[in-house]
Write a protein that holds these residues in place. Structure first.
Motif, mmCIF file in Angstrom:
data_model
loop_
_atom_site.group_PDB
_atom_site.id
_atom_site.type_symbol
_atom_site.label_atom_id
_atom_site.label_comp_id
_atom_site.label_asym_id
_atom_site.label_seq_id
_atom_site.Cartn_x
_atom_site.Cartn_y
_atom_site.Cartn_z
ATOM 1 N N TYR A 115 0.677 -1.331 -0.178
ATOM 2 C CA TYR A 115 -0.123 -0.448 0.130
ATOM 3 C C TYR A 115 0.484 0.889 -0.201
ATOM 4 C CZ TYR A 115 -2.821 -3.738 2.252
ATOM 5 O OH TYR A 115 -3.749 -5.335 2.155
ATOM 6 N N ASP A 159 -1.402 5.313 1.641
ATOM 7 C CA ASP A 159 -2.758 5.356 2.008
ATOM 8 C C ASP A 159 -3.163 4.827 3.550
ATOM 9 O OD1 ASP A 159 -3.073 2.760 2.020
ATOM 10 O OD2 ASP A 159 -4.675 2.956 0.316
ATOM 11 N N THR A 210 -6.420 12.916 -2.480
ATOM 12 C CA THR A 210 -6.071 12.782 -3.743
ATOM 13 C C THR A 210 -5.086 12.278 -3.653
ATOM 14 O OG1 THR A 210 -6.855 14.900 -4.438
ATOM 15 C CG2 THR A 210 -8.448 13.538 -4.122
ATOM 16 N N THR A 222 0.575 10.325 -9.967
ATOM 17 C CA THR A 222 0.061 9.017 -10.731
ATOM 18 C C THR A 222 -0.169 8.619 -11.612
ATOM 19 O OG1 THR A 222 -0.981 11.347 -12.002
ATOM 20 C CG2 THR A 222 -2.010 11.608 -9.997
ATOM 21 N N ARG A 228 -0.926 4.530 -10.484
ATOM 22 C CA ARG A 228 -1.853 3.847 -10.863
ATOM 23 C C ARG A 228 -1.385 1.796 -11.642
ATOM 24 N NH1 ARG A 228 -2.535 2.337 -15.980
ATOM 25 N NH2 ARG A 228 -0.730 3.102 -16.962
ATOM 26 N N ASN A 256 -0.746 -0.046 -8.480
ATOM 27 C CA ASN A 256 -1.975 -0.442 -8.207
ATOM 28 C C ASN A 256 -2.196 -1.864 -9.303
ATOM 29 O OD1 ASN A 256 -2.651 1.816 -6.587
ATOM 30 N ND2 ASN A 256 -3.775 2.603 -7.262
ATOM 31 N N PRO A 313 -2.792 -2.499 -3.472
ATOM 32 C CA PRO A 313 -3.158 -1.030 -3.947
ATOM 33 C C PRO A 313 -3.258 0.271 -3.032
ATOM 34 C CG PRO A 313 -4.956 -2.503 -3.363
ATOM 35 C CD PRO A 313 -3.950 -3.526 -3.311
ATOM 36 N N ASP A 336 -4.936 2.725 -2.592
ATOM 37 C CA ASP A 336 -6.438 3.666 -3.584
ATOM 38 C C ASP A 336 -7.778 4.021 -1.948
ATOM 39 O OD1 ASP A 336 -6.755 1.101 -1.862
ATOM 40 O OD2 ASP A 336 -8.195 -0.242 -4.206
ATOM 41 N N LYS A 337 -7.115 3.936 -1.305
ATOM 42 C CA LYS A 337 -7.896 4.711 -0.093
ATOM 43 C C LYS A 337 -7.469 5.608 0.309
ATOM 44 C CE LYS A 337 -9.892 2.386 4.615
ATOM 45 N NZ LYS A 337 -10.981 1.874 5.261
#
Length: 579
Positions: A345, A388, A425, A441, A445, A448, A483, A485-486
């Motif tokens: 993560y 994250d 974000t 970003t 990506r 992930n 990932p 993503d949180k």
């Protein structure tokens, strides 16, 4: 106090302690000189691991001299003194047997070599000392050994051994019970609580040094603290005769009849020497060794009498981050992030928002990658650890403890946007830490995508046993990839810290310091980070600093005793050969 000894040892860390113990056991009178007001050196604050190939603990485990040399020859990239390297492989097991015979307990640890894919690599060459009762040093010495950093203690108070450290770091099953046991054990030790705040349980580096110093003191070795090396003294023939030291401004000479062993650590806290030797010097204050301790005084003094140096271009690198000290925000502490940077993560990027390394690699390799990337891009030093909310909940990020211990509302207000950054974000986080948005970003990506497949095609993160050893087994299919993503998302700057310097005085296989022509300087020896690593630019496994430090301290004492005809020393060697 006498100012004449057979052997004078400069520095009280692992190298100096091993040299003193061996020399005393061989019947020589020994003095240890330590400039600090605590003894034990950097070693006492370390993890206390020794990398000892072919150690033979617990019977024949399949390792061999040949396998160790095959591994080392496959991972060392810079030219090294092959004779000295082989002397290390040959003498390290002998040194360990000596420690055991004198009463220092040791045990093998299941710790993979740092390059597990290389031929000859193993997972049992790292050796540790079990927890030591510090009160066995005596109430006069127990509080005088250098204390572990806060980062090695639970709640800045309770000593943790390696098993407890990893249980809490990974929040393994039963970790709450481990915490309760540690706290209860500390507060029910009433006799120690009346004597000192310090936990009587010496763990990790303190355990090793406590056990060694118990035997050092038992053999009558004298220790003088707050005594600084000023000069190495020589006679007209160039033979070392002793040292000049100072104590609270008073300078005086100490004569060494048979030898001086320089074991005073490296030069990581000397910015002038860093600027002289390193291609990317970094800052001394990013070092994770004791503050302002290792400033290269022994190297400087030896150079003045003609000593040469080698392998000075690199340190024993480790990623670090900086935070204010608890309850004293004007002062800072350095926190290691050796394993944090490779947790799932998360991702590490340079200031271009781009990855540059397998983040879960060995910490020295991580530091080398920072240097290489900075030389190529000028956009490293520091880099950034991006993670994250899942990471934040479970893992530490340097000195930032997981949210189960330190939720965001408990983070001091002056930490935000100075030491730790947060945004809802990735795009907003990039803006907050001044990274280009699109590259960051895109990096996230791709990470992930890698997390879903379990394969990192760029750097192979999580693809070997070492990476996985410090990953999260609950994260699948790759314990080092998860990932990102949180929300919220976080970032902390990561500096290229160190555990000391790899380079130092050039020595031969007998630990003798060499001059510019490659000749030994009579009566002068060096061991530990004061001397050049036998591994050159490589860090082969956990304990790759302390193992050679103690081994060449041991070798130096043997050579002094043999060279000067010490009868008791010869008798000892014969007994050991026949044992």
């Amino acid at each position: 106090m006498s100012d004449i000894f057979d052997v004078v040892v400069i520095g009280s860390g692992a190298a100096g302690a091993a040299a003193a113990l061996r020399a005393a056991e061989l019947g020589l009178s020994v003095l240890i000189v330590e400039k600090a007001h605590k003894f034990g050196g950097t070693s006492a604050t370390s993890g206390g691991v020794m990398w000892i190939p072919n150690h033979g603990l617990d019977g024949d485990r399949g390792d061999s001299r040949e396998a160790a040399l095959e591994y080392l020859e496959s991972v060392i990239q810079s030219p090294v003194n092959v004779e000295r390297l082989r002397a290390y492989v040959d003498n390290a097991p002998e040194m360990l047997r000596f420690l055991k015979k004198t009463g220092v307990p040791v045990m093998a640890a299941a710790w993979p070599d740092y390059f597990p894919e290389k031929p000859g690599a193993r997972s049992d060459r790292s050796v540790i000392a079990p927890t030591f009762d510090g009160r066995e040093l005596g109430d006069g010495c127990y509080p005088l050994m250098r204390e572990q950093y806060n980062r090695f203690k639970l709640f800045h108070r309770y000593a943790m051994d390696l098993t407890e450290t990893f249980a809490l770091m990974m929040r393994s099953r039963g970790w709450q019970f481990t915490v309760a046991r540690m706290i209860t054990r500390y507060w029910t030790d009433l006799s120690t609580r009346r004597a000192s705040h310090r936990d009587r349980r010496f763990t990790q580096g303190a355990a090793l040094m406590g056990a060694v110093y118990k035997q050092v003191f038992a053999r009558g070795v004298e220790l003088r603290m707050e005594t600084r090396l000023e000069e190495v003294n020589v006679d007209k023939s160039g033979t070392v005769t002793g040292v000049t030291v100072s104590n609270h401004g008073r300078r005086y000479a100490i004569n060494a009849r048979r030898g001086v062993v320089l074991a005073a650590g490296g030069f990581e806290w000397n910015q002038e020497l860093r600027d002289r030797f390193y291609s990317v010097p970094g800052l001394s204050r990013h070092s994770s060794t004791p503050e302002d301790a290792n400033r290269g005084e022994a190297l400087i003094a030896a150079e003045k009498i003609g000593a040469s140096v080698e392998h000075t271009g690199q340190g024993w690198w480790i990623p670090t981050m900086t935070l204010p000290m608890p309850k004293a925000s004007n002062f800072h502490e350095i926190h290691q992030a050796a394993f944090d940077v490779g947790r799932p993560y998360s991702v590490c990027v340079n200031r271009n928002g781009v990855r540059f390394v397998d983040e879960a690699t060995g910490y020295d390799s991580f530091g080398q990658a920072m240097v290489d990337d900075h030389l190529k891009t000028g956009a490293n030093m520091p880099c950034w650890l991006i993670f994250d909310a899942k990471f934040r909940n479970k893992f530490s990020a340097g000195g930032l403890m997981p949210s189960v211990h330190t939720p965001d509302w408990r983070v001091p207000g002056d930490w935000w946007d100075h030491y730790i950054y947060r945004a809802d974000t990735i795009e907003a986080l990039a803006a907050r830490i001044n990274l280009p948005v699109e590259p960051l970003t895109e990096t996230v990506r791709k990470m992930n995508d890698y997390a879903r497949t379990g394969v990192d095609p760029e750097f192979g993160r999580g693809g070997n046993v070492y990476d996985q050893f410090f990953g999260d087994p609950t994260c699948t299919p790759n314990p080092n990839l998860g990932p990102i993503d949180k929300a919220p998302f976080y970032a902390v700057p990561i500096n290229n810290g160190d555990l000391g310097t790899k380079g130092g005085l050039r020595c031969d296989a007998r630990a003798r310091v060499l001059d510019g022509k490659g000749n030994p300087i009579p009566n002068l020896y060096a061991a530990g980070n004061c001397s050049a690593s036998p591994f050159g630019d490589c860090y082969p496994g956990a304990g790759g600093t302390i193992g050679p430090a103690m081994t060449f301290g041991f070798v130096a004492a043997n050579d002094i005793a043999e060279r000067t005809g010490n009868q008791r020393g010869r008798q000892h060697n014969l007994l050991e050969e026949n044992a």
